[in-house]
Design a protein around this motif. Structure first.
Motif, PDB file in Angstrom:
ATOM      1  N   GLY A 182     -37.086  -9.408 -44.574  1.00  0.00           N
ATOM      2  CA  GLY A 182     -36.447  -8.089 -44.542  1.00  0.00           C
ATOM      3  C   GLY A 182     -34.938  -8.193 -44.401  1.00  0.00           C
ATOM      4  O   GLY A 182     -34.366  -9.293 -44.377  1.00  0.00           O
ATOM      5  N   GLY A 183     -34.293  -7.031 -44.298  1.00  0.00           N
ATOM      6  CA  GLY A 183     -32.824  -6.984 -44.311  1.00  0.00           C
ATOM      7  C   GLY A 183     -32.193  -7.776 -43.170  1.00  0.00           C
ATOM      8  O   GLY A 183     -31.401  -8.711 -43.392  1.00  0.00           O
ATOM      9  N   ILE A 184     -32.531  -7.416 -41.927  1.00  0.00           N
ATOM     10  CA  ILE A 184     -31.902  -8.060 -40.764  1.00  0.00           C
ATOM     11  C   ILE A 184     -32.404  -9.503 -40.632  1.00  0.00           C
ATOM     12  O   ILE A 184     -31.618 -10.421 -40.364  1.00  0.00           O
ATOM     13  CB  ILE A 184     -32.180  -7.238 -39.484  1.00  0.00           C
ATOM     14  N   ARG A 195     -45.096 -11.352 -43.620  1.00  0.00           N
ATOM     15  CA  ARG A 195     -46.494 -10.898 -43.643  1.00  0.00           C
ATOM     16  C   ARG A 195     -46.940 -10.747 -45.090  1.00  0.00           C
ATOM     17  O   ARG A 195     -47.769 -11.514 -45.558  1.00  0.00           O
ATOM     18  CB  ARG A 195     -46.625  -9.576 -42.868  1.00  0.00           C
ATOM     19  N   ARG A 196     -46.323  -9.791 -45.821  1.00  0.00           N
ATOM     20  CA  ARG A 196     -46.746  -9.546 -47.208  1.00  0.00           C
ATOM     21  C   ARG A 196     -45.687  -9.949 -48.223  1.00  0.00           C
ATOM     22  O   ARG A 196     -46.017 -10.183 -49.375  1.00  0.00           O
ATOM     23  CB  ARG A 196     -47.006  -8.045 -47.397  1.00  0.00           C
ATOM     24  N   SER A 197     -44.409  -9.964 -47.785  1.00  0.00           N
ATOM     25  CA  SER A 197     -43.307 -10.149 -48.745  1.00  0.00           C
ATOM     26  C   SER A 197     -43.123 -11.614 -49.113  1.00  0.00           C
ATOM     27  O   SER A 197     -42.052 -12.187 -48.892  1.00  0.00           O
ATOM     28  CB  SER A 197     -42.010  -9.610 -48.155  1.00  0.00           C
ATOM     29  N   ASP A 215     -49.296 -12.338 -39.834  1.00  0.00           N
ATOM     30  CA  ASP A 215     -49.118 -10.971 -39.330  1.00  0.00           C
ATOM     31  C   ASP A 215     -48.953 -11.096 -37.818  1.00  0.00           C
ATOM     32  O   ASP A 215     -49.881 -11.506 -37.116  1.00  0.00           O
ATOM     33  CB  ASP A 215     -50.375 -10.157 -39.680  1.00  0.00           C
ATOM     34  N   VAL A 216     -47.766 -10.767 -37.311  1.00  0.00           N
ATOM     35  CA  VAL A 216     -47.496 -11.006 -35.879  1.00  0.00           C
ATOM     36  C   VAL A 216     -48.329 -10.110 -34.958  1.00  0.00           C
ATOM     37  O   VAL A 216     -48.412 -10.375 -33.764  1.00  0.00           O
ATOM     38  CB  VAL A 216     -45.997 -10.875 -35.525  1.00  0.00           C
ATOM     39  N   ASN A 241     -38.249 -10.169 -34.769  1.00  0.00           N
ATOM     40  CA  ASN A 241     -37.558  -9.178 -35.601  1.00  0.00           C
ATOM     41  C   ASN A 241     -38.511  -8.321 -36.435  1.00  0.00           C
ATOM     42  O   ASN A 241     -38.142  -7.225 -36.860  1.00  0.00           O
ATOM     43  CB  ASN A 241     -36.584  -9.939 -36.523  1.00  0.00           C
ATOM     44  N   SER A 249     -34.862  -4.758 -30.583  1.00  0.00           N
ATOM     45  CA  SER A 249     -35.324  -3.429 -30.174  1.00  0.00           C
ATOM     46  C   SER A 249     -34.670  -2.417 -31.104  1.00  0.00           C
ATOM     47  O   SER A 249     -34.549  -2.652 -32.309  1.00  0.00           O
ATOM     48  CB  SER A 249     -34.988  -3.193 -28.693  1.00  0.00           C
ATOM     49  N   TYR A 268     -42.586   4.665 -32.248  1.00  0.00           N
ATOM     50  CA  TYR A 268     -41.570   3.620 -32.491  1.00  0.00           C
ATOM     51  C   TYR A 268     -40.687   3.465 -31.253  1.00  0.00           C
ATOM     52  O   TYR A 268     -40.434   2.345 -30.791  1.00  0.00           O
ATOM     53  CB  TYR A 268     -40.731   4.022 -33.707  1.00  0.00           C
ATOM     54  N   LYS A 279     -40.352   0.155 -28.898  1.00  0.00           N
ATOM     55  CA  LYS A 279     -39.057  -0.515 -28.743  1.00  0.00           C
ATOM     56  C   LYS A 279     -38.584  -0.483 -27.283  1.00  0.00           C
ATOM     57  O   LYS A 279     -37.890  -1.403 -26.835  1.00  0.00           O
ATOM     58  CB  LYS A 279     -38.018   0.126 -29.667  1.00  0.00           C
ATOM     59  N   GLY A 287     -28.331   0.172 -34.217  1.00  0.00           N
ATOM     60  CA  GLY A 287     -28.309   1.599 -34.571  1.00  0.00           C
ATOM     61  C   GLY A 287     -28.818   1.729 -35.991  1.00  0.00           C
ATOM     62  O   GLY A 287     -29.778   1.057 -36.376  1.00  0.00           O
ATOM     63  N   ILE A 303     -28.918   0.850 -39.646  1.00  0.00           N
ATOM     64  CA  ILE A 303     -28.511  -0.312 -40.436  1.00  0.00           C
ATOM     65  C   ILE A 303     -29.092  -0.166 -41.843  1.00  0.00           C
ATOM     66  O   ILE A 303     -30.261   0.201 -41.994  1.00  0.00           O
ATOM     67  CB  ILE A 303     -29.069  -1.622 -39.802  1.00  0.00           C
ATOM     68  N   THR A 346     -31.022  -1.167 -44.609  1.00  0.00           N
ATOM     69  CA  THR A 346     -32.057  -2.121 -45.031  1.00  0.00           C
ATOM     70  C   THR A 346     -33.159  -1.302 -45.711  1.00  0.00           C
ATOM     71  O   THR A 346     -33.067  -0.075 -45.789  1.00  0.00           O
ATOM     72  CB  THR A 346     -32.687  -2.861 -43.824  1.00  0.00           C
TER      73      THR A 346
HETATM   74  P1  NAP Z   1     -37.041  -4.354 -43.126  1.00  0.00           P
HETATM   75  O1  NAP Z   1     -36.016  -4.737 -44.122  1.00  0.00           O
HETATM   76  O2  NAP Z   1     -38.102  -3.384 -43.493  1.00  0.00           O
HETATM   77  O3  NAP Z   1     -37.705  -5.707 -42.579  1.00  0.00           O
HETATM   78  C1  NAP Z   1     -38.773  -5.710 -41.690  1.00  0.00           C
HETATM   79  C2  NAP Z   1     -39.606  -6.933 -41.995  1.00  0.00           C
HETATM   80  O4  NAP Z   1     -40.663  -7.031 -40.998  1.00  0.00           O
HETATM   81  C3  NAP Z   1     -40.276  -6.862 -43.345  1.00  0.00           C
HETATM   82  O5  NAP Z   1     -39.811  -7.924 -44.155  1.00  0.00           O
HETATM   83  C4  NAP Z   1     -41.762  -7.019 -43.047  1.00  0.00           C
HETATM   84  O6  NAP Z   1     -42.360  -8.028 -43.842  1.00  0.00           O
HETATM   85  C5  NAP Z   1     -41.789  -7.566 -41.641  1.00  0.00           C
HETATM   86  N1  NAP Z   1     -43.019  -7.187 -40.957  1.00  0.00           N
HETATM   87  C6  NAP Z   1     -43.512  -5.950 -40.745  1.00  0.00           C
HETATM   88  N2  NAP Z   1     -44.677  -6.023 -40.091  1.00  0.00           N
HETATM   89  C7  NAP Z   1     -44.929  -7.342 -39.875  1.00  0.00           C
HETATM   90  C8  NAP Z   1     -45.978  -8.048 -39.263  1.00  0.00           C
HETATM   91  N3  NAP Z   1     -47.009  -7.406 -38.715  1.00  0.00           N
HETATM   92  N4  NAP Z   1     -45.919  -9.393 -39.226  1.00  0.00           N
HETATM   93  C9  NAP Z   1     -44.853 -10.065 -39.769  1.00  0.00           C
HETATM   94  N5  NAP Z   1     -43.838  -9.434 -40.384  1.00  0.00           N
HETATM   95  C10 NAP Z   1     -43.873  -8.088 -40.440  1.00  0.00           C
HETATM   96  O7  NAP Z   1     -36.354  -3.743 -41.824  1.00  0.00           O
HETATM   97  P2  NAP Z   1     -35.097  -4.212 -40.962  1.00  0.00           P
HETATM   98  O8  NAP Z   1     -34.211  -3.048 -40.890  1.00  0.00           O
HETATM   99  O9  NAP Z   1     -34.576  -5.514 -41.411  1.00  0.00           O
HETATM  100  O10 NAP Z   1     -35.824  -4.348 -39.531  1.00  0.00           O
HETATM  101  C11 NAP Z   1     -35.784  -5.518 -38.738  1.00  0.00           C
HETATM  102  C12 NAP Z   1     -35.960  -5.110 -37.279  1.00  0.00           C
HETATM  103  O11 NAP Z   1     -34.844  -4.325 -36.868  1.00  0.00           O
HETATM  104  C13 NAP Z   1     -37.204  -4.275 -37.002  1.00  0.00           C
HETATM  105  O12 NAP Z   1     -37.801  -4.687 -35.791  1.00  0.00           O
HETATM  106  C14 NAP Z   1     -36.643  -2.872 -36.866  1.00  0.00           C
HETATM  107  O13 NAP Z   1     -37.461  -2.047 -36.079  1.00  0.00           O
HETATM  108  C15 NAP Z   1     -35.311  -3.167 -36.232  1.00  0.00           C
HETATM  109  N6  NAP Z   1     -34.322  -2.075 -36.389  1.00  0.00           N
HETATM  110  C16 NAP Z   1     -33.884  -1.708 -37.624  1.00  0.00           C
HETATM  111  C17 NAP Z   1     -32.954  -0.680 -37.737  1.00  0.00           C
HETATM  112  C18 NAP Z   1     -32.421  -0.192 -39.062  1.00  0.00           C
HETATM  113  O14 NAP Z   1     -31.730   0.843 -39.088  1.00  0.00           O
HETATM  114  N7  NAP Z   1     -32.686  -0.872 -40.158  1.00  0.00           N
HETATM  115  C19 NAP Z   1     -32.474  -0.040 -36.582  1.00  0.00           C
HETATM  116  C20 NAP Z   1     -32.956  -0.464 -35.342  1.00  0.00           C
HETATM  117  C21 NAP Z   1     -33.871  -1.489 -35.262  1.00  0.00           C
HETATM  118  P3  NAP Z   1     -43.600  -7.752 -44.809  1.00  0.00           P
HETATM  119  O15 NAP Z   1     -43.073  -6.922 -45.915  1.00  0.00           O
HETATM  120  O16 NAP Z   1     -43.968  -9.130 -45.227  1.00  0.00           O
HETATM  121  O17 NAP Z   1     -44.636  -7.049 -43.988  1.00  0.00           O
END
Ligand code: NAP
Length: 243
Positions: free
Chosen positions: A11-13, A33-35, A59-60, A86, A137, A151, A155, A182, A184, A186
């Motif tokens: 994923g993005g982060i 997990r799936r990607s 799958d975590v 993450n 978080s 959510y 968190k 905050g 982000i 993605t």
């Molecule tokens: P993202 O691009 O959607 O990436 C999330 C990744 O988590 C996906 O690649 C997904 O992979 C993986 N994932 C989901 N469920 C999973 C599981 N059960 N087991 C293993 N991998 C799993 O989102 P992101 O923004 O980078 O998010 C990263 C973290 O930052 C998350 O914890 C999110 O809650 C947190 N966050 C994000 C934001 C924001 O604004 N973007 C703000 C606050 C916090 P698969 O496709 O393979 O399932």
């Protein structure tokens, strides 16, 4: 060379963190997990730069899959020196519409997943008397987000787990911290319209939306030598949205 496991690394982060760790010559283990395709192309990109990267599917939210992933890690590298919890999912829904499945899925990925991975990673870190855990978080875990009660609760749970585990592991040479992003850019926020983004920008003191690299730099800092006296803390990366 440190071994760094990043969950949800496709994923993005997660991908930005993987690139940042790999650039400083850490070995990165890319959980997905799936990607699979995104994880494999990230792995390929890092390998082409002469960096060490390996994909690991799990799958975590499933304790058996996490155990199997750590069996592979222990057989190949002994354990992980840095764990970045993450992996995450998002869902916008009225609290009164939430089903048991919605609730359990959200807690399962964020809170149970963090628990399973910390539990599996710790014995090696304790033996080494060294380790870094960084849990991702969210600002909604700090202040609560409307239509994201599950959510926010998950968190907030990650924050509680972080603070308590930091106390328990302090004497073992292990630090446990949170990064609370905050908004982000993605896939997770891809559904926001340009109008939504403009409103969020206006509400943010820096007048901007965060990038995955902004979060990755905070993760890298907490995993680094300069943060050795920092544990049990929540590092907010949100442009001042929540203070
Ligand atoms: P993202 O691009 O959607 O990436 C999330 C990744 O988590 C996906 O690649 C997904 O992979 C993986 N994932 C989901 N469920 C999973 C599981 N059960 N087991 C293993 N991998 C799993 O989102 P992101 O923004 O980078 O998010 C990263 C973290 O930052 C998350 O914890 C999110 O809650 C947190 N966050 C994000 C934001 C924001 O604004 N973007 C703000 C606050 C916090 P698969 O496709 O393979 O399932």
């Amino acid at each position: 060379m440190r071994t760094v496991l990043i969950t949800g690394a496709a994923g993005g982060i997660g991908a930005a963190a993987a690139e940042a760790f790999a650039a400083q010559e850490d070995r990165v283990l890319l959980n997905y997990r799936r990607s699979e395709q995104a994880a494999r192309s990230l792995e390929e990109r890092l390998l082409q730069k002469g960096q060490e990267a390996y994909c690991l599917q799990a799958d975590v939210s499933d304790p058996q899959q996490v155990r199997r992933m750590f069996d592979i890690i222990e057989a190949n590298w002994g354990g992980v020196d840095v764990l970045v919890n993450n992996a995450g999912i998002a869902q916008i829904k009225l609290f009164t519409d939430l089903t048991d499945e919605d609730w359990n899925r959200m807690i399962g990925v964020h809170l149970n997943g963090t628990f399973y991975c910390c539990r599996a990673a710790l014995p090696y870190m304790i033996r080494q008397h060294e380790g870094r855990i960084i849990n991702i978080s969210s600002m909604w875990g700090q202040i609560g987000g409307s239509c994201e009660v599950h959510y926010s609760a998950a968190k907030a749970g990650v924050i509680g787990l972080t603070k308590a585990l930091a106390k328990e592991e302090g004497l073992s040479g292990i630090t446990v911290n949170c990064v609370a992003p905050g908004v982000i850019r993605t896939n997770m926020t891809a559904e926001l319209t340009e109008e939504d983004i403009a409103v969020l920008r206006a509400e943010t003191p820096t007048g901007s939306i965060g990038t995955p690299e902004d979060v990755a730099r905070a993760i890298l800092f907490l995993a680094g030598q300069d943060a050795s006296f920092i544990t049990g803390q929540i590092l907010a990366v949100n442009g001042g949205f929540v203070t």
